[in-house]
Design an enzyme around this catalytic site. Structure first.
Site, PDB file in Angstrom:
ATOM      1  N   ARG A 113       0.827  -1.220   0.000  1.00 61.68           N
ATOM      2  CA  ARG A 113       0.000   0.000   0.000  1.00 61.68           C
ATOM      3  C   ARG A 113       0.855   1.261   0.000  1.00 61.68           C
ATOM      4  O   ARG A 113       0.588   2.210  -0.731  1.00 61.68           O
ATOM      5  CB  ARG A 113      -0.953   0.018   1.195  1.00 61.68           C
TER       6      ARG A 113
ATOM      7  N   ASN B 259      -6.235  -2.372   2.345  1.00 62.54           N
ATOM      8  CA  ASN B 259      -6.279  -3.826   2.434  1.00 62.54           C
ATOM      9  C   ASN B 259      -7.725  -4.271   2.573  1.00 62.54           C
ATOM     10  O   ASN B 259      -8.543  -3.584   3.192  1.00 62.54           O
ATOM     11  CB  ASN B 259      -5.505  -4.327   3.653  1.00 62.54           C
TER      12      ASN B 259
END
Length: 91
Positions: free
Chosen positions: A18, A36
Site C-alpha cells: 500500500r 487492504n
C-alpha cells in the site's frame, strides 16, 4: 480524467504494497485511495489523466513493493469515483 477501481490479488499484504503504491501514485501524479481487504486483496481507486492512469496500472501490475507479487488484477472504470485531493492509504 479517467477514474478506475482495481482489486489486486497475490502477495500484496504485509509487504509494504500500500505504501509503495502511494509513492508510485505521488510520483506519477495520481489521486485516490489504497486499502487492504479482509480477503487478502488490495483495493485501489485512482483518478488522473488517461496516460498517467495507464502508467500507474502498469506499475501496480509489476508490484511497487519489491517483496510483493501480483497474481491478478481486475480493473473497472467508474465515473462515480470521487475526485480525490491526494492519494492516501485508508487502513
Amino acid at each position: 480524467m479517467k477514474k478506475i477501481k482495481m482489486t489486486v490479488n497475490g502477495r500484496v499484504q504485509g509487504v509494504g504494497f500500500r505504501y509503495m503504491t502511494k509513492m508510485v501514485a505521488d510520483q506519477i501524479g495520481i489521486t485516490g485511495i489504497v486499502r487492504n481487504e479482509a480477503d487478502g486483496s488490495v483495493y485501489i481507486e485512482a483518478v488522473g489523466p488517461g496516460d498517467k492512469i495507464d502508467t500507474f496500472i502498469a506499475a501496480v501490475k509489476r508490484s511497487p513493493s519489491p517483496s510483493g507479487k501480483v497474481d491478478s488484477c481486475s480493473i473497472l472504470e467508474d465515473a462515480n469515483i470521487e475526485n480525490y485531493i491526494s492519494f492516501r492509504v485508508t487502513n
